[in-house]
Enzyme design. Structure first.
Site, mmCIF file in Angstrom:
data_model
loop_
_atom_site.group_PDB
_atom_site.id
_atom_site.type_symbol
_atom_site.label_atom_id
_atom_site.label_comp_id
_atom_site.label_asym_id
_atom_site.label_seq_id
_atom_site.Cartn_x
_atom_site.Cartn_y
_atom_site.Cartn_z
ATOM 1 N N ASN A 240 0.733 -1.135 -0.017
ATOM 2 C CA ASN A 240 0.111 0.138 0.010
ATOM 3 C C ASN A 240 0.904 1.263 -0.003
ATOM 4 O O ASN A 240 1.858 1.264 0.749
ATOM 5 C CB ASN A 240 -0.807 0.139 1.281
ATOM 6 C CG ASN A 240 -2.056 -0.390 1.024
ATOM 7 O OD1 ASN A 240 -2.870 -0.262 0.051
ATOM 8 N ND2 ASN A 240 -2.798 -1.064 2.186
ATOM 9 N N CYS A 241 0.343 2.081 -0.927
ATOM 10 C CA CYS A 241 0.878 3.717 -0.579
ATOM 11 C C CYS A 241 -0.315 4.500 -0.437
ATOM 12 O O CYS A 241 -0.757 5.151 -1.502
ATOM 13 C CB CYS A 241 1.673 4.055 -1.802
ATOM 14 S SG CYS A 241 2.940 3.228 -2.231
ATOM 15 N N VAL A 242 -1.029 4.386 0.725
ATOM 16 C CA VAL A 242 -2.123 5.335 1.099
ATOM 17 C C VAL A 242 -1.790 6.230 2.287
ATOM 18 O O VAL A 242 -0.905 5.712 2.953
ATOM 19 C CB VAL A 242 -3.498 4.314 1.438
ATOM 20 C CG1 VAL A 242 -3.991 4.025 -0.040
ATOM 21 C CG2 VAL A 242 -3.351 3.354 2.330
#
Lengths: 427, 348
Positions: A240-242
């Protein structure tokens, strides 16, 4: 299915010529590890640092956190990534408890987080209490973001494996054993106690919002049944890149606190029969399909109660509410874990969707709340990212090195697996 | 130091008279009047009621804005550190006046305010977010209990302390969410809540569900060929460099950008400020989020009359609903004034 977690306590890190663990002090051969990670030709540079609880250090931008582990029985550590794609529902696994690998890299800039090892920010992140090996990774020029993410993800896993594998012979401080029965036995066990399952929602909106189950991107799965032991043994990892506050790091999956809480009550207050893994997709058709299938699995298990955890916010709120609505409509009682985006003054609505059936909600806090992070003696990573990080704003990084941000920017601050104690109330 | 407090009450509690005197215009009396005595006693030496401002409920209700301004002027002349109004119990006009005075004082003088009402007083829902409202019984019998609570809260505010939870302060919730650390982690709390829910035992949700606005969509266009169409996005498309510094998340603003003469949003000229999705493809070709190129083609083909000269953009990522609603109202107003007939809203 029998899982043994051989826990070795780590309470200090140091550099040394050979990686070893003596009396809780993990000595790391930095050069050997750095060369191992630098074998990946996608990196221009690999830098290693140590960050210990209480150090006046800031880590930014943090991509993922991984607990160092290795398998004693030859099985894969993270199936599909480190080791073969074998099932991980049983086995013997070494856990370096108290240690963590933190990967740093400005992949998307605004979708990575901050970890302060001391000061007011440290209270908000679980990773101010772990002894962290920080791996800062810079890509070769022209490397596409998705490839950079994949490379960073793998580097974190390989570093975690390297550390545990190097000290695998050390006697464990404790061994945790979880025995999971066949479904036929599980369903009829503990008569008189309510049957309960865990509905585990994973971020899968795609385009760097990805989670992997056995190496499979979960937006491509139909909801499925897994044993708690599989989750505890590395079946699920983060890609994830949130926003940093409520993405589930790989560490949070490895140490899923919902599974721990349900196991603690299993056989005493509830009969915990398993985990249903589902995804969070972007189209309404996909949401309906996954929600329908997830609740169908709960009905096939004949559960009376479902604990539902969310990952992320905004769009996934719709999945959370749909899951709640459908389960309650099927006569299954639900409890939801979410976090809130109520504005910095707390006056706005917290969720993007709502249903009257959501009568039991645990809040992991308002991610829009602001905090001033004082300057640190040392910053590992790239402090300029504070201005563009999600939760930051132009001017977030002040001249004296302090940062005013929403706690949204702090890694794990409002973790929706319920890892922390942060919450919110109406005043 | 002794803090200076002004007390606001109506004509009835001032002893001027009942309904027949409700037209009383605002007036100032030095020192305490009526219930102010109990309040002064509760303040002890720490604060002093320097003056009491009195206004008839009828006058206030019939001249809300003017009355509030007159009351604020009288209050300001006393140079107080805080204002206490009421308690109003279940008197509707009095409660509304107390709330309006507190709001006007906060907005114009920036001073802390405290009032007190019965939960069903209409003043509560109107002003709960603007002032602290101590919960009272429905009649003046509750005066003795309400006044010390009001005094203690006012003193806290005067000292610059953050009030505790509504249950601790005896206030009605203002409806704002405040963070706190609980004793157990979220997972343990959730498991406990589930056990209770399954047993049919009482439990308390940590987030009561809100009630949502539902906006009915506008009717269809009668004649597309004559329509001016605008583009509005929450996908964060902005001119390169994000000139208005729209935040990647929790946007505090939106941008208005001129696209007259622009046929195509190129990578050199446009990108996204949005922090909630992978920007690769929006930065590569912003038409993917804001389809200027396709709409220009359709405009040339005469499918509709005109693409509006401006587009509006913000970042819909953790942006508070209250702010988003304001952006929406303002943008709609501008579009209506510009004679735009229809809008295409794109997200991410």
């Amino acid at each position: 299915m029998k899982l043994e977690l051989h826990r070795l306590k780590v309470n200090a890190l140091a550099w040394g010529e050979r990686t070893s663990l003596v009396g809780g002090r993990l000595t790391i051969d930095g050069e050997a590890l750095r060369s191992l990670l630098a074998e990946d030709s996608r990196f221009r540079s690999v830098a290693l640092d140590l960050a210990l609880p209480g150090d006046k250090v800031r880590l930014i931008p943090v991509k993922d956190v991984v607990e160092p582990r290795c398998r004693l029985d030859g099985g894969p550590l993270f199936p599909g990534f480190v080791g073969d794609v074998e099932t991980v529902d049983e086995g013997e696994t070494v856990v370096l408890e108290g240690a963590a690998v933190v990967t740093c890299g400005a992949i998307v800039g605004f979708q990575e987080g901050i970890i302060d090892m001391t000061g007011p920010g440290a209270e908000y992140t679980p990773f101010s209490k772990t002894c962290n090996l920080v791996v800062s990774l810079e890509p070769v020029e022209g490397l596409e973001k998705h490839d950079y993410e994949a490379a960073c993800r793998l580097a974190g896993f390989r570093a975690a494996h390297y550390l545990a594998n190097a000290v695998r012979g050390v006697a464990a401080d404790s061994v945790e054993t979880v025995v999971w029965p066949p479904l036929s036995e599980a369903l009829s066990a503990h008569p008189g106690l309510p049957r309960v399952a865990y509905l585990y929602m994973l971020q899968s909106q795609g385009l760097l919002h990805d989670t992997y189950l056995y190496g499979v991107d979960v937006k491509r799965i139909l909801p499925t049944l897994v044993s708690p032991t599989e989750v505890m043994n590395g079946a699920i990892v983060s890609g994830n890149c949130v926003s940093a506050c409520d993405k589930n790091s790989t560490y949070a999956h490895q140490n899923n606190p919902v599974i721990a809480a349900l196991l603690r009550r299993h056989g005493r207050e509830i009969n915990f029969v398993g985990c249903i893994v589902t995804n969070e997709n972007v189209t309404l058709a996909d949401k309906k399909r996954s929600s329908g299938q997830a609740v169908k699995l709960a009905r096939m298990l004949g559960v009376e109660g479902l604990l539902i955890s969310e990952e992320g916010f905004g769009n996934p709120d719709a999945d959370l509410i749909m899951n709640c609505h459908r389960a309650e409509a099927a006569g299954i009682r639900t409890v939801l874990i979410t976090d809130e985006f109520a504005g910095s003054d707390g006056a706005s609505q917290s969720l993007a969707d709502a249903t009257a059936e959501a009568t039991a909600v645990v809040s992991a806090g308002n991610a829009n709340a602001r905090i001033v992070l004082p300057p640190m003696e040392r910053v590992i990573g790239f402090p300029r990212e504070a201005n563009v990080i999600a939760g930051g704003f132009e001017g977030s990084l002040r001249d004296d090195g302090s940062i005013e941000v929403e706690i949204q920017a702090i890694t794990g601050a409002t973790n929706e697996l319920g890892l922390g104690r942060l919450s919110a109330v109406t005043v | 130091m002794t803090y200076r407090v002004v007390h606001y009450i109506n004509q009835f509690f001032a002893g001027i008279g009942g309904e027949e005197e409700a037209g009383q215009r605002p007036l100032l009396k030095e020192g305490v009047v009526g219930p102010g005595q109990a309040l002064a006693a509760a303040f002890g030496d720490e604060a002093q009621i320097v003056a009491t401002v009195i206004c008839g409920d009828g006058y206030f209700a019939e001249n809300m804005d003017r009355a509030a301004a007159e009351v604020v002027d009288l209050i300001a002349s006393c140079r107080p550190d805080a204002v206490v109004a009421g308690p109003a119990f279940n008197a509707g006009r009095y409660g509304t006046a107390c709330g309006a005075v507190c709001q006007a004082v906060k907005e114009n003088l920036g001073l802390p305010t405290v009032t007190a009402m019965y939960p069903e007083n209409p003043g509560v829902d109107l002003y709960r977010s603007e002032t602290y409202i101590v919960e009272t019984t429905d009649s003046a019998r509750g005066l003795r209990k309400a006044v010390p609570t009001m005094a203690s809260l006012a003193l806290k505010l005067l000292r610059g302390e953050t009030p505790g939870l509504p249950s601790e302060e005896g206030t009605l919730p203002q409806g704002r969410r405040r963070n706190l650390f609980r004793d157990a982690c979220g997972a343990e709390r959730a498991a406990d809540m589930l056990v209770r829910k399954l047993r049919g035992e009482p439990f308390e949700t940590e987030y009561p569900m809100p009630v949502f606005d539902r906006v009915p969509p506008a009717g269809a266009l009668k004649n597309l060929k004559e329509a001016t169409i605008a583009l509005v996005t929450s996908g964060g498309i902005v001119p390169k460099g994000n000139p208005d510094h729209i935040e990647a998340s929790s946007a505090s603003r939106y941008g208005e950008y001129d696209i007259s003469g622009v046929d195509d949003l190129t990578a050199a000229g446009y990108g996204t400020a949005h922090g909630g999705y992978d920007p690769t493809y929006a930065d590569g070709d912003a038409d993917r989020v804001l389809p200027v190129d396709v709409l220009r083609e359709m405009e040339r083909e005469g499918r509709f009359a005109k693409l509006h000269d401006f587009f509006y953009s913000t970042v819909g990522n953790g942006t508070p609903v209250a702010l988003a609603a304001r952006f929406g109202r303002e943008i709609a107003e501008k579009l209506r004034n510009a004679g735009v007939d229809a809008v295409i809203l794109t997200s991410t």
